[in-house]
Design an enzyme around this catalytic site. Sequence first.
Site, PDB file in Angstrom:
ATOM      1  N   ASP A 139     -26.515  13.753 -50.196  1.00 19.83           N
ATOM      2  CA  ASP A 139     -26.273  12.541 -49.408  1.00 19.83           C
ATOM      3  C   ASP A 139     -27.557  11.721 -49.246  1.00 19.83           C
ATOM      4  O   ASP A 139     -27.922  11.306 -48.149  1.00 19.83           O
ATOM      5  CB  ASP A 139     -25.687  12.913 -48.033  1.00 19.83           C
ATOM      6  CG  ASP A 139     -25.228  11.691 -47.244  1.00 19.83           C
ATOM      7  OD1 ASP A 139     -24.959  10.640 -47.860  1.00 19.83           O
ATOM      8  OD2 ASP A 139     -25.134  11.789 -46.008  1.00 19.83           O
ATOM      9  N   HIS A 182     -27.091  16.805 -37.924  1.00 19.79           N
ATOM     10  CA  HIS A 182     -26.593  17.897 -38.767  1.00 19.79           C
ATOM     11  C   HIS A 182     -27.704  18.424 -39.658  1.00 19.79           C
ATOM     12  O   HIS A 182     -28.704  17.748 -39.865  1.00 19.79           O
ATOM     13  CB  HIS A 182     -25.434  17.411 -39.644  1.00 19.79           C
ATOM     14  CG  HIS A 182     -25.695  16.079 -40.290  1.00 19.79           C
ATOM     15  ND1 HIS A 182     -25.305  14.888 -39.726  1.00 19.79           N
ATOM     16  CD2 HIS A 182     -26.332  15.739 -41.440  1.00 19.79           C
ATOM     17  CE1 HIS A 182     -25.677  13.879 -40.496  1.00 19.79           C
ATOM     18  NE2 HIS A 182     -26.308  14.358 -41.539  1.00 19.79           N
ATOM     19  N   GLN A 250     -22.914  19.164 -44.886  1.00 18.35           N
ATOM     20  CA  GLN A 250     -23.692  18.752 -43.710  1.00 18.35           C
ATOM     21  C   GLN A 250     -23.002  19.283 -42.459  1.00 18.35           C
ATOM     22  O   GLN A 250     -21.933  18.810 -42.078  1.00 18.35           O
ATOM     23  CB  GLN A 250     -23.785  17.214 -43.657  1.00 18.35           C
ATOM     24  CG  GLN A 250     -24.669  16.640 -44.756  1.00 18.35           C
ATOM     25  CD  GLN A 250     -24.386  15.168 -45.024  1.00 18.35           C
ATOM     26  OE1 GLN A 250     -23.268  14.780 -45.340  1.00 18.35           O
ATOM     27  NE2 GLN A 250     -25.413  14.331 -44.923  1.00 18.35           N
ATOM     28  N   ARG A 280     -36.692   7.763 -37.296  1.00 16.39           N
ATOM     29  CA  ARG A 280     -35.346   7.179 -37.348  1.00 16.39           C
ATOM     30  C   ARG A 280     -34.361   8.322 -37.109  1.00 16.39           C
ATOM     31  O   ARG A 280     -34.217   9.217 -37.930  1.00 16.39           O
ATOM     32  CB  ARG A 280     -35.087   6.548 -38.708  1.00 16.39           C
ATOM     33  CG  ARG A 280     -33.639   6.069 -38.910  1.00 16.39           C
ATOM     34  CD  ARG A 280     -33.444   5.727 -40.368  1.00 16.39           C
ATOM     35  NE  ARG A 280     -32.124   5.249 -40.701  1.00 16.39           N
ATOM     36  CZ  ARG A 280     -31.055   6.000 -40.931  1.00 16.39           C
ATOM     37  NH1 ARG A 280     -31.115   7.315 -40.796  1.00 16.39           N
ATOM     38  NH2 ARG A 280     -29.911   5.462 -41.281  1.00 16.39           N
ATOM     39  N   ASP A 282     -31.101   9.923 -37.099  1.00 19.44           N
ATOM     40  CA  ASP A 282     -29.913   9.635 -37.906  1.00 19.44           C
ATOM     41  C   ASP A 282     -28.618   9.993 -37.173  1.00 19.44           C
ATOM     42  O   ASP A 282     -28.521  11.052 -36.547  1.00 19.44           O
ATOM     43  CB  ASP A 282     -30.015  10.459 -39.198  1.00 19.44           C
ATOM     44  CG  ASP A 282     -28.889  10.171 -40.160  1.00 19.44           C
ATOM     45  OD1 ASP A 282     -28.776   9.009 -40.592  1.00 19.44           O
ATOM     46  OD2 ASP A 282     -28.109  11.094 -40.471  1.00 19.44           O
ATOM     47  N   GLU A 324     -30.227   5.230 -35.002  1.00 23.56           N
ATOM     48  CA  GLU A 324     -29.322   4.740 -36.041  1.00 23.56           C
ATOM     49  C   GLU A 324     -27.908   4.977 -35.525  1.00 23.56           C
ATOM     50  O   GLU A 324     -27.368   6.066 -35.616  1.00 23.56           O
ATOM     51  CB  GLU A 324     -29.536   5.469 -37.373  1.00 23.56           C
ATOM     52  CG  GLU A 324     -28.783   4.811 -38.513  1.00 23.56           C
ATOM     53  CD  GLU A 324     -27.557   5.569 -39.004  1.00 23.56           C
ATOM     54  OE1 GLU A 324     -26.756   4.978 -39.739  1.00 23.56           O
ATOM     55  OE2 GLU A 324     -27.375   6.760 -38.672  1.00 23.56           O
ATOM     56  N   HIS A 393     -29.807   1.002 -46.984  1.00 22.15           N
ATOM     57  CA  HIS A 393     -29.333   1.894 -48.049  1.00 22.15           C
ATOM     58  C   HIS A 393     -27.849   2.213 -47.898  1.00 22.15           C
ATOM     59  O   HIS A 393     -27.250   2.794 -48.781  1.00 22.15           O
ATOM     60  CB  HIS A 393     -30.135   3.193 -48.008  1.00 22.15           C
ATOM     61  CG  HIS A 393     -29.792   3.995 -46.785  1.00 22.15           C
ATOM     62  ND1 HIS A 393     -30.159   3.586 -45.519  1.00 22.15           N
ATOM     63  CD2 HIS A 393     -29.084   5.137 -46.625  1.00 22.15           C
ATOM     64  CE1 HIS A 393     -29.689   4.452 -44.642  1.00 22.15           C
ATOM     65  NE2 HIS A 393     -29.037   5.402 -45.280  1.00 22.15           N
ATOM     66  N   ASP A 394     -27.262   1.865 -46.744  1.00 28.59           N
ATOM     67  CA  ASP A 394     -25.859   2.195 -46.511  1.00 28.59           C
ATOM     68  C   ASP A 394     -24.942   1.040 -46.880  1.00 28.59           C
ATOM     69  O   ASP A 394     -25.381  -0.086 -47.122  1.00 28.59           O
ATOM     70  CB  ASP A 394     -25.656   2.599 -45.045  1.00 28.59           C
ATOM     71  CG  ASP A 394     -25.999   4.068 -44.814  1.00 28.59           C
ATOM     72  OD1 ASP A 394     -25.805   4.871 -45.749  1.00 28.59           O
ATOM     73  OD2 ASP A 394     -26.457   4.403 -43.714  1.00 28.59           O
ATOM     74  N   ARG A 520     -22.900   3.921 -52.954  1.00 29.87           N
ATOM     75  CA  ARG A 520     -24.011   3.297 -52.231  1.00 29.87           C
ATOM     76  C   ARG A 520     -25.275   3.275 -53.101  1.00 29.87           C
ATOM     77  O   ARG A 520     -26.199   2.509 -52.830  1.00 29.87           O
ATOM     78  CB  ARG A 520     -24.293   4.054 -50.918  1.00 29.87           C
ATOM     79  CG  ARG A 520     -23.235   3.824 -49.855  1.00 29.87           C
ATOM     80  CD  ARG A 520     -23.491   4.681 -48.633  1.00 29.87           C
ATOM     81  NE  ARG A 520     -23.404   6.098 -48.946  1.00 29.87           N
ATOM     82  CZ  ARG A 520     -23.680   7.071 -48.079  1.00 29.87           C
ATOM     83  NH1 ARG A 520     -24.078   6.779 -46.859  1.00 29.87           N
ATOM     84  NH2 ARG A 520     -23.573   8.334 -48.427  1.00 29.87           N
TER      85      ARG A 520
HETATM   86  C1  GLC Z   1     -26.536   7.892 -41.676  1.00 28.98           C
HETATM   87  C2  GLC Z   1     -27.226   7.534 -42.970  1.00 28.98           C
HETATM   88  C3  GLC Z   1     -26.270   7.694 -44.106  1.00 28.98           C
HETATM   89  C4  GLC Z   1     -25.798   9.122 -44.143  1.00 28.98           C
HETATM   90  C5  GLC Z   1     -25.237   9.568 -42.791  1.00 28.98           C
HETATM   91  C6  GLC Z   1     -25.102  11.042 -42.715  1.00 28.98           C
HETATM   92  O1  GLC Z   1     -25.500   7.039 -41.384  1.00 28.98           O
HETATM   93  O2  GLC Z   1     -27.730   6.237 -42.905  1.00 28.98           O
HETATM   94  O3  GLC Z   1     -26.854   7.329 -45.325  1.00 28.98           O
HETATM   95  O4  GLC Z   1     -24.814   9.251 -45.126  1.00 28.98           O
HETATM   96  O5  GLC Z   1     -26.091   9.211 -41.724  1.00 28.98           O
HETATM   97  O6  GLC Z   1     -26.369  11.644 -42.615  1.00 28.98           O
END
Ligand code: GLC
Length: 645
Positions: A139, A182, A250, A280, A282, A324, A393-394, A520
């Site tokens: 991922d 995770h 995950q 950051r 996540d 995030e 990146h998303d 992505r």
């Molecule tokens: C966040 C990341 C994304 C990832 C997800 C799971 O949203 O930006 O790219 O797939 O978390 O970790």
Amino acid sequence: MNNQDKNYEQLLEGPLRGLEPLEQEIFCNRLALFGEDVERPLRLLYGDRPDFETWRDHFLMIIARNYAERPSELRMLDMDRLAEDDWFQLPDMIGYVCYTERFAGDLPGVGEKIDYLKELGVTYLHLMPLLKPRPGANDGGYAVMDYRQVRDDLGTMDDLAALAKSLRENDISLCIDLVCNHTAKEHAWARQAMAGDADFQDYYLMFKDRELPDRYEQTVREIFPEFKSGSFTYYEEIDRWVWTTFNEFQWDLNYANPAVFGEMLDIMLYLANQGVEVLRLDAVAFMWKRLGTDCENQPEAHYILQAFRALSRVAAPGLLLKAEAIVPPPQLVPYLGQGEATNKECEVAYHNVFMVMLWSSLAEGKVALMTHALQKMPPIPSRTSWLTYVRCHDDIGWAVTEEDAAAVGLNGFLHRSFLSDFYSGRFPGTHARGATFQFNPRTNDRRISGSCASLAGLEKALGGEEVDRQAVDLAIRRILLIHSMILAFGGIPLLYMGDEIGLLNDYSYEEDPNLAADNRWIHRPFMDWQKAGERRDETRISGRIFQGLQGLIRARKDIFAYHAQAGAYPVWTHNEHIFGLIRESPRGRVLILGNFSDQSQTAPAYRLLELGFGGQLLDLVDGRLIPGWQDLRFEPYDFYWLRVN
Ligand code: GLC
């Protein structure tokens, strides 16, 4: 002796023992200062447990140990940050986001690109996930198996620390991801859980049968419906269902277990001690689960962040926490702290609503939805800041609420469908070339992948048998327009690698079996250093974009009203195609205007006057004088940053 003194004594005899008296004093002072901020969220999280105090003392030990280990250089940085605590809100902050390997090969390679970053004006660098991921599909690095090691091919932890140092010497703050919701199922904790260790099974959310998973699944949203169905995965080895919000590999952590909180706190400070200045965090919206809810944005997720913040402030006050949380407007603002936690949660958070609205406005050629949605968003606390961005990146998920859509005469569902059609290239006449990400047949939700330039029309303009020059021009104008907005809005604008030279979608991921399932990767290209080499040549597309952005960045750095503490008020311009935003601080007011349509437009002079922008105006973008007593004319996608002269 009261409890507090007992605590101090334990710390002074323990982890703080080897420090100078002054250093010990500083720690104890900070602990006293932030004591209440530490205690409150921890009590809300774990206060009902009979062993609460033992855990709290354990967390204090963790911060004291990390404080003692903090290199003196970083202690000095802490002092600087405390002295200038708005450092990340200043108008000279410019962020850049990239994958280490795709930008520069490896960590030492990034060090060699510092001049490039400085040329652009960058002061903050986010390197995408670089801690050791699981082998195979991971991922994009968001499945970490060791938080204390760097990915082999990128370098070592020492390389990371060395890079952080050289960046810092060049006034660039390093940001990295901490995937705290995770771990990879290959993480040592998960392996022990898989081997049957009950303590480690309690690090995750595991169920013996489907009873609870079934009940949870009635209300939780599926995040990657194309990758797997449901939020749980069954493992025969342990005969358990494990909570897996994202991919199967995950595993969601169980923060109801204070041991998990302690581990993550320790990791956080370990990374800060390597010189990382921003973490950051996540997927923070998912950190706490509650039956009968969507298990997102739960109050406890906020308490966890508040506790991280307060504890890290004692050990490493230079560290910033970035949330995030890609969630709708009402749920988003609280990540910057509200109520008792004002200024006491994350310092920065992604403004995904603004990002979505920029693309929505471009597709529609109209700005009512954006103006309304942004006007409705509550202000954020004074010591926090948005991260503004046009791409990351998303994928782009259309965070448009039914209420906001209805308020401007749109139907939320239909508008979101329109946006997905428009950006996936299906809508007749669209200029965009994107791809549908994670179609969910149950909700009809479709998100979008695609690079900024491709979504803005550049790929299509270049893709025909002959280059369509007019379409190229419009695409460049769109790219510069939306960037002018994120640079003016307030907060840290993030430039996403390659957007500064107009990199298109990259389809090469389809050949890599570990990436092919996830489109992505289409907008996670490799840096094109040849194109970047043309950045000073304004006859080239890359040069026009780079020069345009560089000019805006230079102008921004001198505009005090662009400080994140200055107010940001979206205004109606009396032209439905022209977005208006006023930035206001005691040191001046700026009117930002942008034409989101592909036609020429005018903003009426009487409206400018009403907004307080009459008389002679100065365009801060290029220093031109503008007569405010005449209607203001816009070519397609033109924008202005105006001050009364
Ligand atoms: C966040 C990341 C994304 C990832 C997800 C799971 O949203 O930006 O790219 O797939 O978390 O970790």
